[in-house]
Design a protein around this motif. Sequence first.
Motif, PDB file in Angstrom:
ATOM      1  N   PHE A 478      -0.387   5.848   8.493  1.00  0.00           N
ATOM      2  CA  PHE A 478      -1.141   5.722   7.327  1.00  0.00           C
ATOM      3  C   PHE A 478      -1.333   4.433   6.717  1.00  0.00           C
ATOM      4  O   PHE A 478      -1.817   4.393   5.487  1.00  0.00           O
ATOM      5  N   ALA A 479      -0.511   3.253   7.027  1.00  0.00           N
ATOM      6  CA  ALA A 479      -0.563   1.999   6.432  1.00  0.00           C
ATOM      7  C   ALA A 479      -1.618   1.301   6.780  1.00  0.00           C
ATOM      8  O   ALA A 479      -2.121   0.628   5.816  1.00  0.00           O
ATOM      9  N   PHE A 509      -3.971  -4.142   6.593  1.00  0.00           N
ATOM     10  CA  PHE A 509      -2.881  -3.657   5.910  1.00  0.00           C
ATOM     11  C   PHE A 509      -3.268  -3.854   4.079  1.00  0.00           C
ATOM     12  O   PHE A 509      -3.926  -4.972   3.896  1.00  0.00           O
ATOM     13  N   ASP A 510      -3.073  -2.901   3.539  1.00  0.00           N
ATOM     14  CA  ASP A 510      -3.445  -2.898   2.068  1.00  0.00           C
ATOM     15  C   ASP A 510      -2.311  -3.351   1.309  1.00  0.00           C
ATOM     16  O   ASP A 510      -1.200  -3.611   1.849  1.00  0.00           O
ATOM     17  N   THR A 511      -2.395  -3.711  -0.014  1.00  0.00           N
ATOM     18  CA  THR A 511      -1.468  -4.440  -0.537  1.00  0.00           C
ATOM     19  C   THR A 511       0.041  -3.438  -0.739  1.00  0.00           C
ATOM     20  O   THR A 511       1.089  -3.906  -0.707  1.00  0.00           O
ATOM     21  N   ASP A 512      -0.222  -2.072  -0.822  1.00  0.00           N
ATOM     22  CA  ASP A 512       1.126  -1.041  -0.867  1.00  0.00           C
ATOM     23  C   ASP A 512       1.737  -1.213   0.664  1.00  0.00           C
ATOM     24  O   ASP A 512       2.851  -1.395   0.555  1.00  0.00           O
ATOM     25  N   SER A 513       0.886  -1.055   1.664  1.00  0.00           N
ATOM     26  CA  SER A 513       1.521  -1.138   2.742  1.00  0.00           C
ATOM     27  C   SER A 513       2.195  -2.466   3.278  1.00  0.00           C
ATOM     28  O   SER A 513       3.411  -2.490   3.592  1.00  0.00           O
ATOM     29  N   ALA A 514       1.586  -3.720   2.811  1.00  0.00           N
ATOM     30  CA  ALA A 514       2.122  -4.850   3.244  1.00  0.00           C
ATOM     31  C   ALA A 514       3.201  -5.088   2.512  1.00  0.00           C
ATOM     32  O   ALA A 514       4.153  -5.602   2.943  1.00  0.00           O
ATOM     33  N   SER A 515       3.318  -4.603   1.073  1.00  0.00           N
ATOM     34  CA  SER A 515       4.542  -4.794   0.244  1.00  0.00           C
ATOM     35  C   SER A 515       5.778  -4.079   0.716  1.00  0.00           C
ATOM     36  O   SER A 515       6.966  -4.654   0.858  1.00  0.00           O
TER      37      SER A 515
END
Length: 755
Positions: A478-479, A509-515
């Motif tokens: 889901f990333a 990747f969105d910021t949440d998954s990249a973080s």
Amino acid sequence: MLTFLLALVVVVPQNIFSCGPFFEFATFSFDPHPDYPIKDYVASKLGVVKPTYYRLFLVAAYRNLSGHPFTPKETASIDRLLTDEAQYADQYGLYGMADNSNQPTPPPPPSKVWVEERSKAMGEQLPADANVEPNKPFGDYQTFLNCNDDAFRTAVQTLHDRQQKWGANSADVKAWVAGQDAVFANCSGKVFNQPPAVATNNALLKQDRDYQIASALFYSGNPDQLVQAQQRFDAIGQDKTSPWRQWGLYLGARSLIRAATLKGTEQQRYDQKLMSDAEQKLKAILADKSLASVHPATSKMLGFVEARVNANAYTRELAQRLSNGTSTDLTQDFIDYRYMMDFGSGDATNDVRKDDLTDWIRTFQAGDKEKDHAIAKWKETRSMPWLVAAITSVGANDAATKDLLTAAEKVDAHDPRLLTVLYQRIVLLRAMKNDKDARTLIDANLAYLGKDAPISSRNLFWGNRMAMATSYDDFLQFAPREDAEGHHTQANIKQGTQAPPNTPNDVYFDTDSASVLNRAVPLTLLDSATTKSQLTKPLQAQVAQATWVRALVLDDSKIANSLAAQVKQNTPVLATYADEYAKDTTDEQRHHTMLWAVLHNPGMRPYLVPNMQRDAEVDKIDNYRDNWWCEDVGVKSTTTNWKDVTGDNPEAPAKPPAAPIAAFLNTGEQKQAATEWDTLSKLNAAPSYLGREVLTWAKTTPDDPRIPEALHLVVRATRYGCGDDKNSSYSKQAFQLLHSKYPKSEWTKKTPYSY
């Protein structure tokens, strides 16, 4: 016949574009509007409706939620309006420039067509002082549309008609064109230009000239001359032989409306008496069956007047028509309702709540500030719009939450109108610390969400599901997020080419998954992600490169060498450095090779960048300083220079936010990730890190032939990379060492300054 005159008098600034630069980036979930194509949304595929949507989209949502969907004819009639509304939001600062690459080439503007046709008729070019610019200056740096496209179209049509009647090059045609030139000179001119009188026995030319004089007065922009225009148009309307009779009384009322508007002040936006007189004239036209041909235009103009003289009542009238599907001109009602909501309707609570549509929109947009009212309305009506408003506004601890969740459970999760209810159930369950049920609810609907949900909505579900991952593989599933804006692939954007038809959107990747990947996942797991089937090939390549750089910086030669083959395949310009690193036999040699590689490749950074990657190739300098890494080492990876931004913003956090928690990892993996991040977070911005390490390298092995170029590259990095409080010092030291120790080197000559 359409008139020469403009539609409405609205004084607004000209379109203003900032100076750029403009960057392409993916949009994972739109905030001001639903996904494209907008017609799918209008036709009941609502997805997750957001309170941040522009109000026109909320009108469409209300209709669908109320069980009164738009007919195919209605959907087609408002598709262009709502699509334009969405593209306006995209174009003006929210999501970069809207993609208009597939739009057909527009026809030439009617004003240009007029100039060409009148020049043919006159046998000469338009005089330089006869301006046909449609916009008239108003105040400082403002203009308003004075002569609209219909004015020029009608002029061309009338010219052709008169040429047929009088002869293409007759004196009467030339006299008519001269009069029309004078009319259009008033479109932008500051000095009134009246069509000259004509001495002729041609009765039609005389009637045309009367109409042209009235039109010139209308375009003057002078309230007193507009009253004269009204008198002349009224006289035309009384002349049963005039070809302009049908429009005469209507245009007389229009003249009063414009005069009333131009006489407005900050305290009173229009002259009340003139506007009231115009209202009565318009009503009289609608009562006259002999003027039926102008009734549609008159009805629109009456709406314009009612919006000003009886704003709240007119808003309720529009809301009723829009709600129950009784609009005779749906597009115009949408436009008028938007105006009333934005500018015309009072905000007094009792007035707003006299119609359900307006009450719902304002309550839904207010969120938790109006949750008590939303709950009360839901309990009163038990309607779907109010269930959506209430469940969107409440929190985990509100008394009504349990009842709302119970009601939401009865809603068909696969009804394309009602995805908002399913989404808000998940949000509330997570807020209530019930991830188990929230996760089960998403998993039970995965097939539907993955196939039928709009991309923006799917990404919202995926973000929540990723946050509740139970394993690393579960997290990776889901990333990735699909680009909701439907861009071409990033490669096509950079090359300026079109993607083939039906090309899938890129995923990022969105910021949440990249973080999470950057700060909470250890090297060993990052290494394994480079071959995980949950990631697309481009994402595998991104992870491989970032992990390789991270392994280099953390001096983990085992992982660095294990990734070398994949990095070489994905990024051939890095092949030489990967091969050299593999040949090194000591940690010191490997460290020097790592520095050499990073110095030459400004796109190397030890973290994943969310969204689209930087435009420049990995071995090229980006002219907007998106090079290497900044002091935050990817924490604020959507900002080119985190330190500079926070330094300029007193409200920005003084330190990076806390690292995300990857609950799906075991304790050992979490500790390893924390240790690695602690090392990375102390690197400083890349220019300082590289400067410090290269100076040490030059001190320990001064005869290494790479040292002069490495010192030169340190100075370059200081110029093009992120700043911190140390890099200027390192740049100066590198510059001085280069010039004192290696004065004859070609790299010394290429380094005339330090930064």
